[in-house]
Design a protein around this motif. Structure first.
Motif, short mmCIF file in Angstrom:
data_model
loop_
_atom_site.label_atom_id
_atom_site.label_comp_id
_atom_site.label_asym_id
_atom_site.label_seq_id
_atom_site.Cartn_x
_atom_site.Cartn_y
_atom_site.Cartn_z
N PRO A 172 0.75 -1.29 0.18
CA PRO A 172 0.27 0.11 -0.14
C PRO A 172 1.11 0.86 -0.21
O PRO A 172 0.33 2.14 -0.23
CB PRO A 172 -0.81 -0.15 1.38
N LEU A 173 2.50 0.82 0.41
CA LEU A 173 2.84 2.36 0.36
C LEU A 173 4.70 1.87 -0.26
O LEU A 173 4.46 0.80 0.51
CB LEU A 173 3.03 3.11 1.15
N LEU A 178 13.32 1.36 7.33
CA LEU A 178 12.76 0.22 8.88
C LEU A 178 11.48 0.64 8.62
O LEU A 178 10.51 0.29 9.09
CB LEU A 178 13.85 0.52 9.30
N SER A 179 11.17 1.71 9.44
CA SER A 179 10.08 2.57 10.02
C SER A 179 8.63 2.17 8.91
O SER A 179 7.27 1.65 8.95
CB SER A 179 10.12 3.76 10.09
N THR A 180 8.88 3.37 7.68
CA THR A 180 7.72 2.63 6.36
C THR A 180 7.48 1.15 5.67
O THR A 180 6.78 0.89 5.39
CB THR A 180 8.19 3.49 5.34
N ALA A 181 8.78 0.38 6.03
CA ALA A 181 8.73 -1.40 5.64
C ALA A 181 8.09 -1.91 6.91
O ALA A 181 7.32 -2.68 6.28
CB ALA A 181 10.74 -1.83 5.80
N VAL A 202 8.10 -6.15 14.36
CA VAL A 202 9.13 -6.39 14.25
C VAL A 202 10.28 -6.25 12.62
O VAL A 202 9.25 -7.34 11.83
CB VAL A 202 10.38 -6.31 15.14
N GLY A 203 11.20 -5.08 12.74
CA GLY A 203 12.28 -5.85 11.58
C GLY A 203 13.93 -5.27 11.17
O GLY A 203 13.75 -4.75 12.15
N ARG A 204 13.59 -6.20 9.96
CA ARG A 204 15.31 -5.61 10.25
C ARG A 204 15.42 -5.42 8.18
O ARG A 204 15.03 -6.06 7.94
CB ARG A 204 16.62 -6.46 10.96
N GLN A 205 16.35 -4.62 8.04
CA GLN A 205 17.05 -4.65 7.01
C GLN A 205 18.87 -5.57 6.26
O GLN A 205 18.37 -5.98 7.79
CB GLN A 205 18.20 -3.44 6.45
N VAL A 206 17.91 -6.62 5.83
CA VAL A 206 18.44 -8.02 5.46
C VAL A 206 19.05 -7.79 4.08
O VAL A 206 19.92 -8.50 2.97
CB VAL A 206 17.98 -8.88 4.79
N SER A 207 19.14 -6.68 2.96
CA SER A 207 19.99 -6.08 1.64
C SER A 207 20.97 -6.10 2.01
O SER A 207 21.56 -5.18 3.80
CB SER A 207 18.80 -5.36 1.02
N ARG A 208 22.02 -6.17 1.20
CA ARG A 208 23.66 -5.75 1.84
C ARG A 208 23.47 -4.64 1.05
O ARG A 208 24.76 -4.39 0.07
CB ARG A 208 24.75 -6.98 0.92
#
Length: 339
Positions: A172-173, A178-181, A202-208
């Protein structure tokens, strides 16, 4: 010759003449607008309507009670059965100096072993209807697949995995951080009826970093009230505005019993000896698995036992750099048997 000048308009004459002229003009306008066959038409500028807001789908999961409460250690010694599929290769672990580990006082605290069933067939079909509409399923053993395998359901693990095709998983966006993800993932899940509208995530960035075409984040929604401790929904979203993967683990709890937790260092001893109950590492069978453990945490996993599927507390030994995790029971050594 006598010259005649034009008559001059005096102020009094103008005062009398102007209202008369206005009356004639207004009368003419009225007659024109009311003439037969020429009705007046009001013209208005239409106001652009806003795009309709998509209606969220009905919540797919039935109400859950968490099952009955059995006495402590009601299921005796838990004998684990090796998960299906090829066995992982030998584990070669090292513990990072700055690894996050459980506090010493955690050992002996109670956690739950749960007797479970897979979701009922109606719930499985409802999820398939959301993620693979009009696609007939094909079942082999405990596994059902749709969309040539892009959607799979494993009844042994009470688990769904889905890899959307094209723009089917449009968020939807568009995530930018991280917050918007996290917000985009939760809004998408609730719109599909897979989670409530307001849930912790909860989330975390996984791309390098810069080497990835788009930044990618993994967002997890843990279990809520009445659900199993193993219940978790995980969504991988990208800055291209799409979902790339969805995983759902959601068993139904029949009963639960409290068991004391064991010391994580006992599980670490097993891991150092090269064995674990299961490993998420993305490597082929029989390939050695070097792990630099930087985090040890208590979690819950669906396991197979000699009495059927169950959920037990597990120690998760994670190598965040490699994106790999090894799992061992977090129970006291006297309460379980490894295969």
């Amino acid at each position: 010759m006598r010259r005649f000048d034009s008559p001059r308009l005096t102020p009094l004459t103008a005062a009398l003449l102007i209202p008369a002229v206005l009356a004639v003009v207004l009368a003419g306008i009225w007659l024109t607008s009311h003439a037969k066959g020429t009705p007046s038409v009001a013209v208005s500028t239409p106001t652009p309507s806003a795009a309709p807001t998509p209606v969220p789908m009905a919540y797919v999961w039935p109400q859950e009670s968490g099952g009955i409460s059995d006495p402590g250690r009601a299921y005796g010694r838990i004998t684990l059965v090796r998960p299906p599929g090829p066995a992982p290769g030998r584990i070669e672990p090292t513990l990072a100096v700055d690894a996050t580990v459980p506090p010493a006082q955690l050992a002996g605290k109670p956690d739950f072993v749960e007797r479970i069933l897979p979701p009922d067939p109606a719930t499985v079909q409802a999820i398939a209807a959301r993620l693979a509409p009009r696609s007939p399923g094909s079942t082999s053993g405990a596994t059902t697949i749709w969309l040539n395998g892009r959607l799979q359901y494993d009844a042994d693990r009470s688990a769904f995995s889905w890899q959307p095709l094209g723009n089917r998983g449009t968020l939807p966006l568009v995530p930018r951080d991280l917050s918007t993800a996290v917000r985009a993932a939760v809004q998408w899940l609730s719109g599909e009826g897979l989670t409530e509208a307001f849930v912790p995530a909860v989330g975390r960035q996984v791309s390098r970093g810069d080497s990835a075409a788009f930044a990618t984040w993994r967002v997890s929604v843990p279990h809520g009230g009445g659900e199993s401790g193993a219940t978790q929904t995980t969504l991988v979203v990208s800055a291209n505005g799409l979902v790339s993967r969805l995983d759902i683990v959601h068993p139904t709890v029949v009963a639960r019993s409290a068991y004391p937790l064991g010391d994580w260092r006992d599980a670490w001893t097993h891991l150092q000896a090269g064995s674990a109950y299961s490993v998420d590492a993305g490597v082929g069978a029989g390939v050695p698995i070097p792990l630099r453990i930087d985090s040890v945490q208590v979690t819950s996993r669906v396991v197979q036992t000699d009495r059927g599927p169950a959920v037990i507390p597990m120690y998760a030994f994670a190598d965040s750099g490699a994106g790999a995790t090894a799992y061992l029971p977090a129970l006291a050594a006297t309460d379980y048997t490894l295969p």
